[in-house]
Design a protein around this motif. Sequence first.
Motif, short mmCIF file in Angstrom:
data_model
loop_
_atom_site.label_atom_id
_atom_site.label_comp_id
_atom_site.label_asym_id
_atom_site.label_seq_id
_atom_site.Cartn_x
_atom_site.Cartn_y
_atom_site.Cartn_z
N ALA A 15 0.79 -1.13 0.17
CA ALA A 15 0.09 0.01 0.41
C ALA A 15 0.88 1.05 0.10
N VAL A 16 2.00 1.50 1.09
CA VAL A 16 2.55 2.68 0.84
C VAL A 16 4.00 2.30 -0.38
N ALA A 17 3.71 1.40 -1.23
CA ALA A 17 4.50 1.42 -2.59
C ALA A 17 4.20 2.41 -3.13
N ARG A 18 2.87 1.80 -3.81
CA ARG A 18 1.10 2.49 -4.92
C ARG A 18 1.67 3.77 -3.88
N GLU A 19 1.15 3.89 -3.08
CA GLU A 19 0.98 5.73 -2.36
C GLU A 19 2.63 6.45 -3.20
N MET A 20 3.69 5.52 -2.91
CA MET A 20 5.10 6.78 -2.85
C MET A 20 5.39 6.36 -4.86
N ASN A 21 4.41 6.08 -5.44
CA ASN A 21 4.80 5.23 -6.50
C ASN A 21 6.42 4.06 -7.11
N ALA B 147 11.70 -1.73 -3.02
CA ALA B 147 12.57 0.01 -2.46
C ALA B 147 12.04 0.36 -0.72
N VAL B 148 10.60 0.62 -0.23
CA VAL B 148 10.26 0.38 0.12
C VAL B 148 10.84 -0.34 2.03
N VAL C 267 13.18 0.53 5.59
CA VAL C 267 12.65 -0.36 6.86
C VAL C 267 14.21 -0.22 7.44
N ARG C 268 14.60 -1.57 5.97
CA ARG C 268 16.23 -2.20 6.90
C ARG C 268 17.17 -1.49 7.07
N ARG C 269 17.41 -0.13 6.62
CA ARG C 269 18.62 1.21 6.22
C ARG C 269 17.87 1.30 8.14
N LEU C 270 16.68 1.24 8.66
CA LEU C 270 16.24 2.09 9.56
C LEU C 270 17.50 0.79 10.94
N GLU C 271 16.71 -0.50 10.50
CA GLU C 271 17.01 -1.75 11.46
C GLU C 271 18.26 -1.57 11.63
#
Length: 300
Positions: free
Chosen positions: A20-26, A31-32, A36-40
Amino acid sequence: MTLDDLKVFVMVCEARNLSAVAREMNCSQSAVSQHVRRLEKEVGLTLMERQSRGVAPTEAGRILQRAASDGLTALGEGLRALEELRTGQGGGVVIATGATTIRNFLGAAIKEFCRDYPEVGLEFHTERSSHRCLEALRTGAVDLAWVTITAEAAGTQGVEQRPVISLEWVLAVRAEDPLAGETALAAEDLARTRLIRPPTGTSSGRQVEDYLGAHGLPPRATTTRATDWDTALLLAEMGLGHALIPAVPGLVGQCADNVRLIPVGGIPSLDVGWAARQWSALSPAARQFADTVVRHVAGD
């Protein structure tokens, strides 16, 4: 850790769904996930866990979500304040409202605010329901939202609500209708009506549905659904049914001479008011506009 990483992370926490986030960000779901992985990797903790339907933040993730949400909101408001300082302009206030809000609640306040603060622009986003107003608020599309205050919305992360007025329910009937002589009605009396209900899917509609369902409204009571309160009142004025509406001051003032408004007891009052992402981070103009509306509405 980048600002984009934090923005995407907060979006995932709220949506609970990577696609859903990927669709919103096109962009791609991969990529989404990379944000998250970079933050983790940087914090050394798992921030998201997969569930049967989507994802959810872990305890560590919820801590970061709260901090990031507050920080992003404050940063956005700060950048806007700096832009106003740079340009010397008063800026603007963006408000999400329902279809009938301006006419029935905000009209007098808007006139006063525009007279007293001509340098501040007002922009209104009309939404079909309080839920959609809150969504516009959470995404940062608007500064303020005029909504029905509910316990469900009170638990929404990133939203603060402030009730302004509590509205009782009335039944609008034509003067020649047999019910017009009644001074008050109860749920069982609605079985004698050709009921025009609030629209389904709205906070007011769900509130009425829950109440009537709990009291077993007989099926012989023919019902119609109106898209908004103004339409419901108009249909009642035309003699096409009996409109169950909240006693909104502006709406009550629109009643034709041939229409009577009868209080309906028992239905929980409808609380309406303001919602914001963070009251302390609102611009001075937004706070002033909200206060102006409160003074007019609560003082009626």
